[in-house]
Write an enzyme that holds these catalytic residues in place. Structure first.
Site, PDB file in Angstrom:
ATOM      1  N   SER A  25       0.767  -1.159   0.002  1.00 18.31           N
ATOM      2  CA  SER A  25       0.122  -0.059   0.027  1.00 18.31           C
ATOM      3  C   SER A  25       1.024   1.147  -0.210  1.00 18.31           C
ATOM      4  CB  SER A  25      -0.904   0.122   1.359  1.00 18.31           C
ATOM      5  OG  SER A  25      -0.317  -0.246   2.277  1.00 18.31           O
ATOM      6  N   HIS A  82      -5.277  -3.135  -2.849  1.00 22.86           N
ATOM      7  CA  HIS A  82      -4.762  -2.136  -4.025  1.00 22.86           C
ATOM      8  C   HIS A  82      -4.534  -2.898  -5.266  1.00 22.86           C
ATOM      9  CE1 HIS A  82      -4.256   1.227  -1.228  1.00 22.86           C
ATOM     10  NE2 HIS A  82      -3.729   0.411  -0.403  1.00 22.86           N
ATOM     11  N   LYS A 136     -11.611   0.920  -2.821  1.00 26.08           N
ATOM     12  CA  LYS A 136     -10.465   1.532  -3.306  1.00 26.08           C
ATOM     13  C   LYS A 136     -10.792   1.604  -4.707  1.00 26.08           C
ATOM     14  CE  LYS A 136      -7.539   1.170   0.582  1.00 26.08           C
ATOM     15  NZ  LYS A 136      -6.963   0.339   1.467  1.00 26.08           N
TER      16      LYS A 136
HETATM   17  C1  LIG Z   1      -6.860  -0.095   2.799  1.00 23.92           C
HETATM   18  C2  LIG Z   1      -6.222  -1.281   3.054  1.00 23.92           C
HETATM   19  C3  LIG Z   1      -7.047  -2.074   3.732  1.00 23.92           C
HETATM   20  C4  LIG Z   1      -8.247  -1.786   4.449  1.00 23.92           C
HETATM   21  O1  LIG Z   1      -9.576  -1.640   3.848  1.00 23.92           O
HETATM   22  P1  LIG Z   1     -10.620  -0.611   4.219  1.00 23.92           P
HETATM   23  O2  LIG Z   1     -11.766  -1.065   3.485  1.00 23.92           O
HETATM   24  O3  LIG Z   1     -10.087   0.666   4.164  1.00 23.92           O
HETATM   25  O4  LIG Z   1     -10.818  -0.956   5.709  1.00 23.92           O
HETATM   26  C5  LIG Z   1      -6.608  -3.324   4.004  1.00 23.92           C
HETATM   27  N1  LIG Z   1      -5.272  -3.685   3.479  1.00 23.92           N
HETATM   28  C6  LIG Z   1      -4.648  -2.981   2.586  1.00 23.92           C
HETATM   29  C7  LIG Z   1      -3.384  -3.475   2.085  1.00 23.92           C
HETATM   30  C8  LIG Z   1      -5.018  -1.835   2.689  1.00 23.92           C
HETATM   31  O5  LIG Z   1      -4.384  -0.891   1.946  1.00 23.92           O
END
Ligand SMILES: *Cc1c(COP(=O)(O)O)cnc(C)c1O
Length: 386
Positions: free
Chosen positions: A179, A207, A238
């Site tokens: 991330s 991602h 995302k």
């Molecule tokens: C953003 C993210 C999450 C969490 O997801 P949300 O839906 O925002 O709670 C989990 N793992 C990774 C690698 C992330 O970047």
């Protein structure tokens, strides 16, 4: 003694170390141009990589579903919180990820915490990449398993650590696309090790979903290895442009998670409108590859500009970090970019290691190439001024 003084002291220490955080308040939907502070910014830090948070068709569909099913879901999934639209989304996710089944959590964070703590317990070992997301780390802690952290994406180090504990059951867990670095897990070797040592492979595709692979289906598709990972976790928040987390895999896995994952069982299910937005987002990805192509064109154009100025960046995904190092300097550059109309987040400890603060530039399919190139030249300029 003032019972709040130690908390005040900690906040003061964060400020002194340039680690104090505050929120920016935005005044429009998140899109490639987003409003805040009475002005417009070219948005280069959103996770809405395909600009689906602000898609007219999806917004209309979500409104329609809200009219039919109401605003809230009214219960947890195992009581009264499962509507037809929840089931429909789970079928679509399984289909999109080419898996037998899937189940949706309230957030990706809760999916990681719930799945990892359900699959591992006190007698297991979890092998975890040192750059894994905080929600994976928290899931590991909550499981009470022994956690062994291996060097970032270093499969030789991972195997050495597994050998020292051979015969023990457990998991290997890794981000698919990391991330804060934007690089991609060495999936072929990770899966080979999981199979060789009878460990479950767990990949967090937060991602990767909607971003990598020929048709945006994530890390397995990127490597042409569909169906080879035991447990695929992801988020709907995302590229898909909605909210919620998911896990997909075999029927056995999903039935187990539904019965065991506490963050699934003991929390109200997401609202019907969020389910509809996710369905709309996934369908948009499946039906139109142009967004994905535009996204990668923008990332490539940006990386090329930087490369010409001898700044080498990783550009395999939608995340292109520019590591500055010093926290204060990073904040200052991000501030300068804002003054010039570009919104780029400065990422600091504890999200990344101390002294590896960075600008985390992310791209959207709806940016123009000219916008991506303009940002590159502003960054090159800022780096030379500082
Ligand atoms: C953003 C993210 C999450 C969490 O997801 P949300 O839906 O925002 O709670 C989990 N793992 C990774 C690698 C992330 O970047």
């Amino acid at each position: 003694m003032n019972k709040w003084s130690k908390y005040q002291d900690e906040l003061d220490a964060l400020k002194a170390n340039n680690l104090y955080r505050k929120m920016t308040v935005f005044d429009s939907a998140q899109s490639s141009v987003t409003a805040a502070n009475q002005r417009q910014y070219h948005m280069f830090s959103s996770n809405s990589y395909l600009d689906l948070c602000n898609d007219d068709k999806i917004k209309a569909y979500a409104s329609e579903v809200m009219k039919k099913y109401g605003t809230g879901s009214g219960g947890s999934r195992l009581t009264t919180g499962t509507s037809r639209i929840h089931v429909e989304l789970e079928r679509l996710i399984a289909n999109f990820k080419k898996r037998e089944a899937s189940v949706v959590f309230a957030t990706g964070y809760m999916a990681n915490v719930g799945v990892i703590s359900a699959l591992a317990s006190k007698d297991d070992i979890i092998y975890s990449d040192e750059l894994n997301h905080a929600s994976i780390i928290d899931g590991c802690r909550l499981s009470r398993a022994k956690v062994i952290v291996y060097k970032h994406n270093d499969m030789a180090d991972l195997e050495e650590k597994i050998r020292l504990n051979s015969g023990r059951s457990g998991l290997i867990v890794s981000d698919g696309v990391f991330s804060m670095d934007g690089d991609i897990v060495d999936l072929p070797n990770l899966v080979a090790l999981a199979d060789k040592y009878s460990l479950l492979s767990v990949i967090d595709d937060a991602h990767a979903t909607g971003v990598i692979g020929k048709t945006g289906r994530g890390t397995e598709e990127y490597y042409d290895m569909e169906g080879s990972v035991d447990v695929v976790i992801g988020t709907l928040s995302k590229a898909i442009g909605s909210e919620g987390g998911f896990v997909c895999g075999s029927q056995l896995l999903i039935q187990y998670i539904i019965n065991k994952a506490r963050s699934f069982i003991f929390s109200t299910s997401l609202s019907p409108a969020s389910m509809a937005a996710s369905i709309g987002g996934i369908r948009a990805i499946m039906n139109d590859l142009k967004r994905l192509q535009r996204l990668h064109q923008n990332t490539a154009a940006f990386a090329l500009c930087l490369r010409k100025a001898n700044i080498i960046v990783n550009s395999q995904s939608a995340i292109v970090p520019i590591v500055i190092g010093d926290e204060a300097r990073t904040l200052k550059i991000a501030e300068k970019l804002k003054e010039r109309g570009f919104y780029v987040s400065a990422i600091r400890y504890p999200t990344v290691a101390r002294g590896s603060a960075r600008l985390r530039v992310t791209f959207m399919s709806s940016h123009t190439t000219a916008e991506a190139e303009a940002l590159a030249s502003e960054i090159i300029q800022c780096l030379s001024e500082e």
